[in-house]
Design an enzyme around this catalytic site. Structure first.
Site, PDB file in Angstrom:
ATOM      1  CG  HIS A  52      31.110  24.816  46.176  1.00  0.00           C
ATOM      2  ND1 HIS A  52      29.845  25.710  46.327  1.00  0.00           N
ATOM      3  CD2 HIS A  52      31.888  24.916  45.407  1.00  0.00           C
ATOM      4  CE1 HIS A  52      30.077  26.750  46.267  1.00  0.00           C
ATOM      5  NE2 HIS A  52      31.523  27.119  45.849  1.00  0.00           N
ATOM      6  CG  ASP A  54      33.031  28.277  42.433  1.00  0.00           C
ATOM      7  OD1 ASP A  54      31.596  28.703  42.056  1.00  0.00           O
ATOM      8  OD2 ASP A  54      33.118  27.809  42.553  1.00  0.00           O
ATOM      9  CD  GLU A 154      30.225  29.780  46.950  1.00  0.00           C
ATOM     10  OE1 GLU A 154      31.086  29.415  47.397  1.00  0.00           O
ATOM     11  OE2 GLU A 154      29.952  29.916  45.061  1.00  0.00           O
ATOM     12  CG  HIS A 181      30.886  34.376  48.571  1.00  0.00           C
ATOM     13  ND1 HIS A 181      31.787  35.186  48.002  1.00  0.00           N
ATOM     14  CD2 HIS A 181      31.548  32.688  47.919  1.00  0.00           C
ATOM     15  CE1 HIS A 181      32.647  33.978  47.417  1.00  0.00           C
ATOM     16  NE2 HIS A 181      32.174  33.002  47.810  1.00  0.00           N
ATOM     17  CG  HIS A 227      31.724  31.543  51.720  1.00  0.00           C
ATOM     18  ND1 HIS A 227      32.920  32.077  51.697  1.00  0.00           N
ATOM     19  CD2 HIS A 227      31.422  30.180  50.249  1.00  0.00           C
ATOM     20  CE1 HIS A 227      32.998  31.238  49.925  1.00  0.00           C
ATOM     21  NE2 HIS A 227      32.955  30.453  49.991  1.00  0.00           N
ATOM     22  CG  HIS A 248      32.405  24.871  49.526  1.00  0.00           C
ATOM     23  ND1 HIS A 248      31.370  25.933  49.547  1.00  0.00           N
ATOM     24  CD2 HIS A 248      33.368  26.335  49.121  1.00  0.00           C
ATOM     25  CE1 HIS A 248      31.218  26.703  49.252  1.00  0.00           C
ATOM     26  NE2 HIS A 248      31.984  27.184  49.146  1.00  0.00           N
ATOM     27  CG  ASP A 317      35.757  25.629  46.228  1.00  0.00           C
ATOM     28  OD1 ASP A 317      35.307  26.391  45.331  1.00  0.00           O
ATOM     29  OD2 ASP A 317      36.035  26.333  47.466  1.00  0.00           O
TER      30      ASP A 317
END
Length: 433
Positions: A52, A54, A154, A181, A227, A248, A317
């Site tokens: 993961h 971002d 995600e 999420h 999540h 993650h 993450d």
């Protein structure tokens, strides 16, 4: 007054002590240097698949997705760029395609498409990167010395409760999706209570939610449970035909944050042959703003003790969270974590599994289930309109005819019809002449 002999003996003893200190210091240096070389050698043979990242979100926030304005080899204000990925021996990166939960009843699909676009652009415009969509391509990218890009959506709100949208994302290269999420979807439940939307009781995964999991199994798309609520995760683990991942997440027993995974779910994950990829966000590691590498390693040790090293991976993450452990501030620092695990007596075989072989196994097994289901046609399950409750969601049906007013009906009554007949007769006379 000290004698010359006493001074000589004291000097000799001091020199011996200093020699011991110098020797010990040299040995420590050799051991440390050997460990770094050992880590480099190990990660060169088994480069990391990170579950993961971002970066795509930060590209939107900081640069409005204008890749022409930056050089991805060296990007400021982020934890990820090509140079640091290579320094951290990251051979494959799952890039998250994320849009805010506030878009759920608005333009989530459009925003998701734009994020898929920026990931595809950065992974095709830079020769160091390469888009991959299968386990075979993932293995071959390593041989070609490329950093493989895997695309993961995600948050299930990105598909707007539409299986055709899910299938179109798959066609664009998406190979994983987190079911939620920080907000519930109409069909799955989040671990977060930040948004008071789509509240349900005793229904963590609805009938349509199960249809989403089934369709992901049929497509060969990895189901991601990071999540999700524990109830949703439990229901998916019981329902999915293919292994799933927590891309993650960390151990709840080590840090009791609701984003982490409790032991009972870890045991179910083991039965599912799935994978938990440990998150490095400080709040999920030490349950505080401060953490260090030792805290991170505690999660690895604990999960290995509960379900074995063959169920563990790494999902940093980076660029999605704001606080990371000291010594693990960006993607270049992964070797420090592997060195810590080596010092805790993790074997090379165990670490090879953690670094990449576990994820490759899961990906191949997801594809195997896909191949077993290849005769199944695309699902036509649709979510009931009342479950979505979205005022922006158009219901496709014929428009209702407006009721005519009395005066309008009079115009089209017998007198109106007689007038039309007279007009037609007059027109016919002109035509005959």
């Amino acid at each position: 007054m000290l004698s010359r002999k006493t001074v000589t003996v004291a000097s000799s003893s001091l020199w011996k002590s200093l020699r011991h200190v110098v020797v010990l210091y040299s040995l420590c240096g050799l051991i440390s240097g050997y460990s770094e070389r050992h880590v480099h050698n190990l990660m060169s043979r088994y480069p990391l698949i990170d579950g993961h990242n971002d970066l795509a979100l930060q590209l939107r926030i900081l640069h409005n997705n204008q890749l022409s304005q930056i050089d991805l080899h060296n990007v400021s204000k982020v934890a990820t760029d090509i140079t640091r990925l290579q320094a951290g021996h990251v051979q494959a990166q799952m890039f998250a395609v994320y849009v805010l939960c506030g878009a759920q009843e608005k333009d989530a699909v459009r925003l998701t498409l734009e994020q898929i676009d920026v990931v595809r652009r950065m992974c095709t415009e830079y020769q160091d990167f390469e888009i991959v969509t299968s386990s075979k391509e993932l293995r071959s990218s390593e041989i070609r010395n490329k950093t493989a890009c895997l695309i993961s959506v995600e948050g299930g709100h990105s598909i707007d409760s539409s299986l055709p949208a899910l299938r179109m994302f798959y066609q664009l290269g998406v190979r994983s999706m987190a079911l939620t999420h920080n907000c519930n979807t109409p069909w799955a439940e989040s671990s977060s209570k930040l948004y008071n939307v789509y509240q349900r009781h005793n229904n963590s995964l609805t009938h349509f939610g199960k249809a989403v999991v089934d369709e992901m199994n049929r497509l060969g798309m990895i189901v991601d449970l990071s999540h999700t609520s524990w109830g949703t995760a439990w229901a998916v683990l019981k329902h999915s035909k293919a292994p799933v991942i927590f891309s993650h997440s960390s151990s709840y027993s080590v840090c009791n944050n609701s984003r982490n995974v409790p032991d009972r779910l870890l045991h179910e994950l083991k039965k599912n042959r799935g994978l938990i990829m440990v998150n490095l966000h400080s709040n999920f590691i030490s349950c505080s703003n401060e953490a260090n590498i030792s805290h991170v390693a505690d999660h690895f040790d604990y999960i290995k003790k509960i379900i074995g090293a063959e169920s563990v991976g790494i999902g940093g993450d980076f660029d999605g969270a704001v606080r990371f452990p000291q010594g693990l501030e960006d993607v270049s620092k992964y070797p420090a974590l592997i060195q810590e695990l080596l010092q805790r007596n993790w074997t090379e075989n165990e670490l090879a599994n953690v670094l990449r072989r576990n994820f490759l196994r899961v990906f191949k097994e997801v594809e195997k289930v896909r191949d077993q289901l290849k005769l199944n046609k695309p699902s036509e399950v649709q979510i009931p309109h009342w479950e979505v409750q979205n005022p922006c969601r158009l219901v496709l049906k014929r428009p209702e005819l407006r009721q005519q007013s009395p005066s309008s009906r009079a115009q089209h009554g017998p007198k109106g019809q007689l007038g039309l007949v007279i007009v037609l007769l007059i027109l016919s006379l002109f035509i005959i002449q």
